[in-house]
Design a protein around this motif. Structure first.
Motif, PDB file in Angstrom:
ATOM      1  N   SER A 104       0.827  -1.204   0.000  1.00  0.00           N
ATOM      2  CA  SER A 104       0.000   0.000   0.000  1.00  0.00           C
ATOM      3  C   SER A 104       0.858   1.249   0.000  1.00  0.00           C
ATOM      4  N   GLY A 105       0.589   2.132  -0.993  1.00  0.00           N
ATOM      5  CA  GLY A 105       1.294   3.404  -1.067  1.00  0.00           C
ATOM      6  C   GLY A 105       2.658   3.316  -1.713  1.00  0.00           C
ATOM      7  N   SER A 106       3.119   2.138  -2.163  1.00  0.00           N
ATOM      8  CA  SER A 106       4.426   2.026  -2.804  1.00  0.00           C
ATOM      9  C   SER A 106       4.355   0.992  -3.903  1.00  0.00           C
ATOM     10  N   SER A 107       5.361   1.009  -4.743  1.00  0.00           N
ATOM     11  CA  SER A 107       5.396   0.061  -5.849  1.00  0.00           C
ATOM     12  C   SER A 107       6.824  -0.390  -6.083  1.00  0.00           C
ATOM     13  N   SER A 108       7.029  -1.707  -6.205  1.00  0.00           N
ATOM     14  CA  SER A 108       8.368  -2.233  -6.418  1.00  0.00           C
ATOM     15  C   SER A 108       8.873  -1.884  -7.807  1.00  0.00           C
ATOM     16  N   SER A 109       7.976  -1.590  -8.740  1.00  0.00           N
ATOM     17  CA  SER A 109       8.398  -1.281 -10.098  1.00  0.00           C
ATOM     18  C   SER A 109       8.831   0.166 -10.244  1.00  0.00           C
ATOM     19  N   GLY A 110       8.603   1.001  -9.212  1.00  0.00           N
ATOM     20  CA  GLY A 110       9.016   2.392  -9.272  1.00  0.00           C
ATOM     21  C   GLY A 110       8.002   3.273  -9.973  1.00  0.00           C
ATOM     22  N   THR A 111       6.832   2.747 -10.346  1.00  0.00           N
ATOM     23  CA  THR A 111       5.795   3.536 -10.985  1.00  0.00           C
ATOM     24  C   THR A 111       4.618   3.656 -10.035  1.00  0.00           C
ATOM     25  N   THR A 112       3.810   4.712 -10.234  1.00  0.00           N
ATOM     26  CA  THR A 112       2.634   4.895  -9.386  1.00  0.00           C
ATOM     27  C   THR A 112       1.412   4.196  -9.941  1.00  0.00           C
ATOM     28  N   ALA A 113       1.497   3.693 -11.181  1.00  0.00           N
ATOM     29  CA  ALA A 113       0.341   3.052 -11.802  1.00  0.00           C
ATOM     30  C   ALA A 113      -0.096   1.815 -11.034  1.00  0.00           C
ATOM     31  N   ASN A 114       0.877   1.046 -10.527  1.00  0.00           N
ATOM     32  CA  ASN A 114       0.563  -0.196  -9.825  1.00  0.00           C
ATOM     33  C   ASN A 114       0.504  -0.029  -8.311  1.00  0.00           C
ATOM     34  N   ALA A 115       0.807   1.159  -7.819  1.00  0.00           N
ATOM     35  CA  ALA A 115       0.861   1.360  -6.371  1.00  0.00           C
ATOM     36  C   ALA A 115      -0.538   1.283  -5.775  1.00  0.00           C
ATOM     37  N   PRO A 117      -3.518   1.906  -3.256  1.00  0.00           N
ATOM     38  CA  PRO A 117      -3.842   3.003  -2.337  1.00  0.00           C
ATOM     39  C   PRO A 117      -3.759   2.532  -0.892  1.00  0.00           C
ATOM     40  N   ALA A 118      -3.643   3.496   0.009  1.00  0.00           N
ATOM     41  CA  ALA A 118      -3.623   3.166   1.439  1.00  0.00           C
ATOM     42  C   ALA A 118      -4.982   2.624   1.867  1.00  0.00           C
ATOM     43  N   ASN A 119      -4.951   1.737   2.879  1.00  0.00           N
ATOM     44  CA  ASN A 119      -6.180   1.158   3.443  1.00  0.00           C
ATOM     45  C   ASN A 119      -7.021   0.429   2.387  1.00  0.00           C
ATOM     46  N   SER A 120      -6.309  -0.323   1.525  1.00  0.00           N
ATOM     47  CA  SER A 120      -7.003  -1.050   0.459  1.00  0.00           C
ATOM     48  C   SER A 120      -7.267  -2.505   0.818  1.00  0.00           C
ATOM     49  N   GLY A 121      -7.128  -2.858   2.095  1.00  0.00           N
ATOM     50  CA  GLY A 121      -7.464  -4.205   2.520  1.00  0.00           C
ATOM     51  C   GLY A 121      -6.337  -5.191   2.345  1.00  0.00           C
ATOM     52  N   SER A 122      -6.663  -6.461   2.416  1.00  0.00           N
ATOM     53  CA  SER A 122      -5.677  -7.538   2.297  1.00  0.00           C
ATOM     54  C   SER A 122      -6.325  -8.740   1.630  1.00  0.00           C
ATOM     55  N   ASN A 161     -16.096  -2.092   1.968  1.00  0.00           N
ATOM     56  CA  ASN A 161     -15.874  -3.440   1.449  1.00  0.00           C
ATOM     57  C   ASN A 161     -17.193  -4.015   0.930  1.00  0.00           C
ATOM     58  N   TYR A 162     -17.119  -4.611  -0.239  1.00  0.00           N
ATOM     59  CA  TYR A 162     -18.273  -5.242  -0.877  1.00  0.00           C
ATOM     60  C   TYR A 162     -17.868  -6.644  -1.320  1.00  0.00           C
ATOM     61  N   THR A 163     -18.823  -7.391  -1.823  1.00  0.00           N
ATOM     62  CA  THR A 163     -18.527  -8.711  -2.400  1.00  0.00           C
ATOM     63  C   THR A 163     -19.191  -8.813  -3.767  1.00  0.00           C
ATOM     64  N   VAL A 164     -18.547  -9.556  -4.659  1.00  0.00           N
ATOM     65  CA  VAL A 164     -19.130  -9.794  -5.982  1.00  0.00           C
ATOM     66  C   VAL A 164     -20.384 -10.634  -5.802  1.00  0.00           C
ATOM     67  N   SER A 165     -21.508 -10.132  -6.343  1.00  0.00           N
ATOM     68  CA  SER A 165     -22.788 -10.837  -6.184  1.00  0.00           C
ATOM     69  C   SER A 165     -23.210 -11.591  -7.436  1.00  0.00           C
ATOM     70  N   GLY A 232     -18.473 -13.739  -4.624  1.00  0.00           N
ATOM     71  CA  GLY A 232     -17.931 -13.771  -3.259  1.00  0.00           C
ATOM     72  C   GLY A 232     -16.590 -13.094  -3.127  1.00  0.00           C
ATOM     73  N   THR A 233     -15.904 -12.775  -4.264  1.00  0.00           N
ATOM     74  CA  THR A 233     -14.623 -12.065  -4.202  1.00  0.00           C
ATOM     75  C   THR A 233     -14.842 -10.671  -3.590  1.00  0.00           C
ATOM     76  N   THR A 234     -13.892 -10.228  -2.761  1.00  0.00           N
ATOM     77  CA  THR A 234     -14.003  -8.924  -2.093  1.00  0.00           C
ATOM     78  C   THR A 234     -13.704  -7.790  -3.076  1.00  0.00           C
ATOM     79  N   VAL A 235     -14.516  -6.741  -2.988  1.00  0.00           N
ATOM     80  CA  VAL A 235     -14.287  -5.502  -3.731  1.00  0.00           C
ATOM     81  C   VAL A 235     -14.120  -4.384  -2.703  1.00  0.00           C
ATOM     82  N   VAL A 236     -12.962  -3.718  -2.750  1.00  0.00           N
ATOM     83  CA  VAL A 236     -12.671  -2.654  -1.797  1.00  0.00           C
ATOM     84  C   VAL A 236     -12.707  -1.317  -2.557  1.00  0.00           C
ATOM     85  N   VAL A 237     -13.594  -0.418  -2.128  1.00  0.00           N
ATOM     86  CA  VAL A 237     -13.683   0.920  -2.725  1.00  0.00           C
ATOM     87  C   VAL A 237     -12.988   1.904  -1.790  1.00  0.00           C
ATOM     88  N   VAL A 238     -12.001   2.616  -2.329  1.00  0.00           N
ATOM     89  CA  VAL A 238     -11.221   3.578  -1.565  1.00  0.00           C
ATOM     90  C   VAL A 238     -11.265   4.935  -2.263  1.00  0.00           C
TER      91      VAL A 238
END
Length: 239
Positions: A104-115, A117-122, A161-165, A232-238
């Motif tokens: 969360s908040g960082s990316s190993s690739s050095g780009t912000t596209a894949n970073a 967001p904070a508090n995006s769950g687990s 947090n939501y779930t795929v219905s 049933g997959t979790t969907v997190v809206v931030v």
């Protein structure tokens, strides 16, 4: 017999002798045979004979040429069939980014596209940020399988947090747009939110004008999300 008689006889005998050029022209009924042997038979006399069979090498060459021609025809038909098949292509900046490991908040690739967001769950989940207009497909907490640009609907899902219905290959959105690869998630309200793609646009569609909770994306990205998420997959809206 006088000299005149002998001379006349000699002249008659000389006149009866055939000229040299007529020696081969006597017909068979004149009672004499030519001393010159008949000419040898020519090739025209063998016209009625059976033709020589082709050698094995020639027959093999003919079969080889026929096989090559048949394979070439099959290749042309395959190329034609391939040219008419529909394709979905990524459109320039609309192309998604691919797999990387990110916290969360960082990316190993050095780009912000894949970073993320904070508090995006687990855990395995779909993360959606309306403000960034992006969606992340996350496998195993921090592995981002795919990050995609999206077009939010006119009705924004609240953070949480939501779930795929439900999942649907095709449907009609509340704004009367034909959509494909629909992945819905419940909100507990009168509005059902979901991810989808415009059936008639391969890249990112324009912002919707009608009332809708649909989150539009390019067809390739919508297909990837459709295959990634299960009911049933979790969907997190931030934010």
């Amino acid at each position: 017999m006088g000299k005149g008689t002998r001379a006349a006889g000699t002249r008659r005998a000389a006149a009866a002798a055939p000229p040299p050029g007529r020696a081969y022209g006597r017909s068979p009924g004149d009672g004499q045979q030519s001393s010159v042997p008949p000419p040898p038979p020519t090739r025209t006399a063998a016209r009625g004979a059976a033709p020589r069979p082709r050698s094995g090498r020639g027959a093999t060459f003919s079969v080889l040429m026929m096989t090559i021609a048949a394979l070439a025809a099959v290749g042309v038909l395959a190329a034609q069939a391939e040219a008419t098949a529909p394709r979905v292509r990524a459109q320039g900046t609309n192309a998604s980014t691919t797999k990387t490991t990110s916290k969360s908040g960082s990316s190993s690739s050095g780009t912000t596209a894949n970073a993320l967001p904070a508090n995006s769950g687990s855990g395995t989940r779909v993360v959606y940020s309306p403000s960034q207009k992006r969606v992340w497909l996350v496998e195993g907490s921090h592995t981002v399988e795919r990050a995609m640009q999206v077009v939010p609907g006119t009705i924004i899902a609240p953070n949480g947090n939501y779930t795929v219905s439900a999942k649907t290959p095709g449907a009609t959105g509340s704004d009367n747009v034909s959509v494909i690869y629909v992945v819905r998630f419940d909100s507990g309200s009168s509005t059902t939110y979901g991810f989808d793609a415009d059936q008639n646009i391969t890249g990112l569609p324009p912002a919707p004008t009608g009332r809708t909770g649909g989150i539009r994306m390019a067809q390739l990205d919508a297909q990837a999300l459709y295959e990634f998420a299960s009911v049933g997959t979790t969907v997190v809206v931030v934010s």
